[in-house]
Design an enzyme around this catalytic site. Sequence first.
Site, short mmCIF file in Angstrom:
data_model
loop_
_atom_site.label_atom_id
_atom_site.label_comp_id
_atom_site.label_asym_id
_atom_site.label_seq_id
_atom_site.Cartn_x
_atom_site.Cartn_y
_atom_site.Cartn_z
N LYS A 124 11.24 -16.93 -26.13
CA LYS A 124 11.44 -17.07 -24.70
C LYS A 124 12.87 -16.68 -24.37
CE LYS A 124 11.91 -20.50 -20.98
NZ LYS A 124 11.81 -21.91 -20.57
N GLU A 155 17.26 -30.80 -11.59
CA GLU A 155 17.08 -31.08 -13.01
C GLU A 155 18.26 -31.81 -13.66
OE1 GLU A 155 15.58 -28.78 -17.07
OE2 GLU A 155 15.62 -27.75 -15.13
#
Length: 387
Positions: free
Chosen positions: A140, A189
Site C-alpha cells: 500500500k 483521526e
Amino acid sequence: MTVSTPPLIPMRAPTPGDVPVPLPMEYTPSTVMISTPDRTLLADGGEEPPLTAPLRALPSEVASALHRPGMVAAGLIAFDAERSRLVLSNTPLWRDPLLAPYCFRCRHPSWTLTDDPGPAAYLAAVERARTMIATGPLNKVVLARTLLLEADQPLVVKELLAHLPGPNARYVYAAPAGEDATLIGASPELLVSRHGRMVATTPMAGSARRSFDPAVDQARALALQSSDKDLHEHRLVVDAVARALAPFCEHLYVPARPQVTATSTLWHLSTPITGRLRDPSVCSLTLAAALHPTPAVCGSPESLARQVIEELEPVHRGFYSGLVGWQDAGGDGEWALALRCGVVSGTTLRLYAGAGIVADSEPEAELAETGAKFSTLLRALRVRTDP
C-alpha cells in the site's frame, strides 16, 4: 448493523449579519490552538524559540524543557518525522471546545485554483503505484495531491479558523508552520493519546463519499462495511498500529472488525484501540514516535512506501500527514494526524489530500476521494470559485 447518519451541512449564500464563531480572544498568529470534543488548548511560547528536533529526540527534549507542572509543549511534527515545531508554554490556557459554526463571513475573497499535480498526473501516479504493488513487495502507498488557492486579498487565519468546527471533526487546529505560514485543519483521526497509564488510538483507513440523498448515503456506508478493498486497506493499518503498541502495553484491546464513522463529507472505517501501559513513565511522544507514520498516511512496508511517495508526489508534504498535538510535564498528551488541512501564507491557501492505494484501487475513485477530502475545507471555508 445499523448505521447512523450524521447530517450533511449544505452550502448556502451568506446573508447580511452573518458572523463567524467567536474564537478565544487569546488566539494570535503565534498561538497553537487545538480543539478536541472535550476542550480547547491555546499555547503560546512568547519570545522563546520553538523546539525543532526530530520526533525520535522529542521525548527527552520535551521532558527536559517542561521543568514544572502545568507547562505544555504543543505544535506540529512533520510527516518525515525529521522536523518539528513545538512551542513551550508556561501558562497554557484551557477553554471549552469550539462549537459547530453554521455561519458565514460577510467578506468573501475571490479565488483562483491550481491543481498540483493535475488530475491526469495524479491518475498516472496511481496507475504507477498499482503496477508497483502488483509486481513487488509494496502492499500500500498513500499518494497525496494539493490544491493551491490564491485569494484577491490577504487571508486572516482567525477568520478562516472560525468556520472549521463541525460535526465529527474531532480535532480543529491552527499552528505556526514557519515564517508567515500557519497550518489550519479539521482532522477526524487520533494517532495516540496517553492519560496516566491509559492509551487510545483510532486508526482510520477506507472511505466513501457521502451523499445528500439519505438512501444513497446509507447505501454507501453499508457498502463500505463490506468492501474487500477497503477492509484490506484498513486491516493493514490496524495490524501495524497494534504491533507498534503491543511492546508498551500490558493489556491491548483491538476490535475484530472496524466500525463506520462519518465526517460531513466522508464515511470512514475506523477501529478504536485501547491499552494500558506496562511502564507509567512512557510518555505520549514516545508512543507517537513508535506509531508514526502508520500505513494510513504512508503505506506498507513503510520504507518502500516512503520511496514511492518521494518519487510520485511533486509537492513536499511538510507538516501535512504529520502530527499536531500537545504533551504536558507529566507525559500525558494527545496527538492527531494533521489531515483535512491547508497552509495559509499571505494570499495563498494550499490544501492537501491523499488516498490509500492498494492492488484493487481504481484511479478515478482515488481521485474522487481526494476531491471529497478537499471539500471538507472548501465547504467549511465557503470558498467561492469561478466555474
